[in-house]
Structure formats: structure tokens, C-alpha cells
Enzyme design. Sequence first.
Site, PDB file in Angstrom:
ATOM      1  N   PRO A 128     -15.070 -17.671  12.634  1.00  0.00           N
ATOM      2  CA  PRO A 128     -15.436 -18.024  11.252  1.00  0.00           C
ATOM      3  C   PRO A 128     -16.827 -17.550  10.858  1.00  0.00           C
ATOM      4  O   PRO A 128     -17.066 -17.163   9.712  1.00  0.00           O
ATOM      5  CB  PRO A 128     -15.338 -19.552  11.253  1.00  0.00           C
ATOM      6  CG  PRO A 128     -14.289 -19.862  12.285  1.00  0.00           C
ATOM      7  CD  PRO A 128     -14.501 -18.831  13.360  1.00  0.00           C
ATOM      8  N   SER A 132     -18.266  -9.192  10.864  1.00  0.00           N
ATOM      9  CA  SER A 132     -19.033  -7.953  11.015  1.00  0.00           C
ATOM     10  C   SER A 132     -20.203  -8.154  11.973  1.00  0.00           C
ATOM     11  O   SER A 132     -20.599  -7.243  12.690  1.00  0.00           O
ATOM     12  CB  SER A 132     -19.546  -7.482   9.646  1.00  0.00           C
ATOM     13  OG  SER A 132     -18.480  -7.144   8.788  1.00  0.00           O
ATOM     14  N   ILE A 157      -6.466 -13.257  14.514  1.00  0.00           N
ATOM     15  CA  ILE A 157      -6.158 -12.568  15.763  1.00  0.00           C
ATOM     16  C   ILE A 157      -4.707 -12.099  15.764  1.00  0.00           C
ATOM     17  O   ILE A 157      -3.778 -12.907  15.682  1.00  0.00           O
ATOM     18  CB  ILE A 157      -6.416 -13.485  16.977  1.00  0.00           C
ATOM     19  CG1 ILE A 157      -7.846 -14.027  16.928  1.00  0.00           C
ATOM     20  CG2 ILE A 157      -6.146 -12.722  18.268  1.00  0.00           C
ATOM     21  CD1 ILE A 157      -8.921 -12.975  16.830  1.00  0.00           C
ATOM     22  N   ARG A 289      12.765  12.703 -10.317  1.00  0.00           N
ATOM     23  CA  ARG A 289      12.529  12.018 -11.592  1.00  0.00           C
ATOM     24  C   ARG A 289      12.373  13.044 -12.723  1.00  0.00           C
ATOM     25  O   ARG A 289      11.609  14.010 -12.584  1.00  0.00           O
ATOM     26  CB  ARG A 289      11.261  11.164 -11.479  1.00  0.00           C
ATOM     27  CG  ARG A 289      10.804  10.502 -12.773  1.00  0.00           C
ATOM     28  CD  ARG A 289      11.763   9.456 -13.259  1.00  0.00           C
ATOM     29  NE  ARG A 289      11.154   8.658 -14.317  1.00  0.00           N
ATOM     30  CZ  ARG A 289      11.845   7.851 -15.104  1.00  0.00           C
ATOM     31  NH1 ARG A 289      13.170   7.730 -14.959  1.00  0.00           N
ATOM     32  NH2 ARG A 289      11.230   7.135 -16.034  1.00  0.00           N
ATOM     33  N   GLN A 357       1.072   4.757  -9.001  1.00  0.00           N
ATOM     34  CA  GLN A 357       0.860   5.248 -10.359  1.00  0.00           C
ATOM     35  C   GLN A 357       1.854   6.351 -10.712  1.00  0.00           C
ATOM     36  O   GLN A 357       2.414   6.378 -11.818  1.00  0.00           O
ATOM     37  CB  GLN A 357      -0.571   5.785 -10.492  1.00  0.00           C
ATOM     38  CG  GLN A 357      -0.946   6.240 -11.901  1.00  0.00           C
ATOM     39  CD  GLN A 357      -1.096   5.080 -12.871  1.00  0.00           C
ATOM     40  OE1 GLN A 357      -1.341   3.954 -12.445  1.00  0.00           O
ATOM     41  NE2 GLN A 357      -0.937   5.339 -14.163  1.00  0.00           N
ATOM     42  N   GLY A 360       5.179   5.050 -11.440  1.00  0.00           N
ATOM     43  CA  GLY A 360       5.212   4.222 -12.638  1.00  0.00           C
ATOM     44  C   GLY A 360       5.763   2.839 -12.349  1.00  0.00           C
ATOM     45  O   GLY A 360       5.456   2.232 -11.326  1.00  0.00           O
ATOM     46  N   GLU A 384     -11.233  -3.925  12.152  1.00  0.00           N
ATOM     47  CA  GLU A 384     -11.922  -3.044  13.110  1.00  0.00           C
ATOM     48  C   GLU A 384     -13.259  -2.531  12.548  1.00  0.00           C
ATOM     49  O   GLU A 384     -13.694  -1.425  12.852  1.00  0.00           O
ATOM     50  CB  GLU A 384     -11.037  -1.849  13.488  1.00  0.00           C
ATOM     51  CG  GLU A 384      -9.706  -2.230  14.092  1.00  0.00           C
ATOM     52  CD  GLU A 384      -9.770  -2.424  15.595  1.00  0.00           C
ATOM     53  OE1 GLU A 384     -10.831  -2.162  16.178  1.00  0.00           O
ATOM     54  OE2 GLU A 384      -8.769  -2.844  16.166  1.00  0.00           O
ATOM     55  N   SER A 387     -15.497  -0.859   5.818  1.00  0.00           N
ATOM     56  CA  SER A 387     -16.032   0.443   5.420  1.00  0.00           C
ATOM     57  C   SER A 387     -17.562   0.418   5.409  1.00  0.00           C
ATOM     58  O   SER A 387     -18.213   1.416   5.758  1.00  0.00           O
ATOM     59  CB  SER A 387     -15.505   0.829   4.035  1.00  0.00           C
ATOM     60  OG  SER A 387     -14.125   1.136   4.077  1.00  0.00           O
TER      61      SER A 387
END
Length: 402
Positions: A128, A132, A157, A289, A357, A360, A384, A387
Site C-alpha cells: 500500500p 514506485s 499481486i 468496411r 476510433q 467507430g 513493472e 512510464s
Amino acid sequence: MNPYVDDSHEALRAEIREFAESEIAPVARQLDEESRFPWENVRKMADLGLFGVNVPVEYGGQGRDYLSYLIVLEELARVDASHSITVSAHSTLGTSPILSFGTEAQKRRYIPLLARGQVLGGFGLTEPGAGSDASGTRTVAVREGGAYRINGSKIFITHAGVGEVFVITAVTDREKGSHGITSFIVTKETTDREIADRVGVGHAPELEPFTPGVRSGKKEDKMGWRASDTRELILEDAIVPEDQRLGAEGEGFINFMKTLDAGRIGIAALSLGIAQGAFEQALRFAGTREQFGRPIRDFQGVQFPLADMATEIACARHLVYHAAWLKERGRPYTQAAAMAKLYASELAMRTTTRAVQLLGAYGYTSEFPVERMMRDAKICEIGEGTSEVQRMVIARHLFQAG
């Protein structure tokens, strides 16, 4: 021609792709909706040897190189990320620390069970108050005679419920900071014993008696990776014999940092697979499409994002495979792993969003897998090492080089 792969790699890719298409694709949507662990497919993956791809043959593995293992993760994630993280968390986080830092007795006891997929493994690091900031571990191990009494909990985990073998970290000397953290091997019975007995994997009677005081908490209801098992791992007066300490006292921090370096390449490969799968779905849709009486692939507004996806996926593959190449040859790869993980995970998010996107309204429904892929991609930017952490690692190496 790809300079990193040979015919054996491509044969393995074809094998795993066929398995993923035939066995995983038909059930992935239902497993996601039900948040159900794929025990039947875990048995099939164990039969294929996927839980010990790069484990030496002497310990029950296939003895392949590290890139072969990454190709397995990539091809599984191309269809379903939950199956891929099941192999990844088990192999990189559960198995590799024992293989890398364990005594010969520890390797002989645990690695064959893990490599065969007879039991699933996991890695207990996050807490908790220690995500990081992994050095902020609060779980404590106190020596009592020839054993340690461990108290604390680990959160988020993978396999905390279904698994039976775990590498965990605990503080043995608070005054030494990160140098006072030690690793241990603990065991517990799978929460799915009845199913494990039915499918024939997931439980090993030879591990009994399990470590007293180790149990799992509630299963997390997640946005993505919903067919993967994620829970709290609780240690309440867990008595761990000294011979289940992994490495010397105080070596836990440096050892799990090495484990995370390798794990980042694994998540990068998984992310690459998600991106590849979403791209292929978008490419296929663009060819079928029609709008304004023509396939939408004829329009530059569709062609350009597809071209960008293909280019970025090629870039990510080079980063991932290069990091694996460095690791396989014993060269420094921490920065390369961080770059691969950063780029591939953010690419997975970009590519899946673009795919939704492009499809659609169809992309927003569960009729097509891209909406699941988009949900699965997000955690790749977090797990892991976020970023932000990857950018810190990269920057640190830049300044050291300067």
C-alpha cells in the site's frame, strides 16, 4: 529480414499463433466478461511447455533463449493479454528470481514444478505504501532461531490466489534502508484447489506443508487483464525457515531491481503483442468496411493512421528485441529495457485507441476485441514501473553517460 530471429524463432511464433487463434480467441471475450481465470488453457499452455520456455533443460524447461520467451508473450498478447501476463508473471517474476539467486537446493525443489506449469508462481513486492518507491517496504521479517517471522501484506499481486510459490520481500534491518531488504520464498495452497485437481495443474502436494500464515485476500475487479488473477497476498506471523531465504540478508533490493529489469522487457513484449493485435483488427476492418460505396482503406484518413501504426510497431519490435539481445549476451540492458517498456506500453495505448476510433461505433462494443485490447493496454503503462519511472531510469543513465 529480422537480424534478431532465426528459423527456430519463426517456427515457435507460428506454433504459438496457431494455439492462440484456435484455443484462446474463441473464449477470450467470455473470460474477460466473467473475470474468470483460464484454468483449461493454463493446462494446455503447460502441456506446450510455455511456463518454462527459457528455463534450462536440467530444471525441467525447454532451454530456449530469452527472445523465444518474449515471442511467446507477444503472440499470446496479440490475441489476449490476460493469457500473456499469466505466463509473464509466472516466468519472470515467480520463477526467474529463484533461478537467478537461489541455492541449488532451492532450484531443485521449486523450478521443475514451476517450469512444468504444475504450480503457478508470483512475486510479492508492491505494498500500500511501496509502489514506485519499492524501497519503502513495510513488511517485516524478524529472525527467530532458524526461521523468520514475517508480517505484512503485498497488493496487486498476480497469481496471489491461484498460485502456490511466491518470492516476497521484507525488511530485515530498517536502519540499512534499501540494503536492509531481504527476499524469501513462501508457499500457499491455491484458492482454486478443486479446479486445479480437475484440470491437473495448479497444485503440488509435494509443497505441503505450505508456509503457515500466508494467504490471499479478495480478488481485484479490474478494468483490464480481467482473466488474470490479481489479489492481496497477506503474511500474518508467517514462519519461513532460513533455507527459504533467497540470497543473503540485505540482497533483496538489488535482486528484485534486476528482476524488474527483465520484467520490463516482458511487459514490453506483451505491449507489442497488444499493439500488433489491435493493428491487425483495424487493418482487416478497413478492408471490409465500406462508406460512400468504397472500402474505407481507400481513404487517406484511414491509410495514414494505419501507416503510423505499422511504423511504430516496427520501432517497438526493434527496441524490445534489442533489449533481449543485450540481456541474452550478458551486456548492460537496464536502459534498453526501460526504453522498450516505455515506448511499447505507450504504443499499445495509442494503437488500441486508434483502432477503436477507426472501427467507430463497432470498436466501442464487445463484438470486436479492440475495446478489450484498449482496456488491457492501460495497465502496461503502470505495471513493472510506470512510464514516469521508466523516464527516470532512462534519464539517470543519460546523466551517468554524460
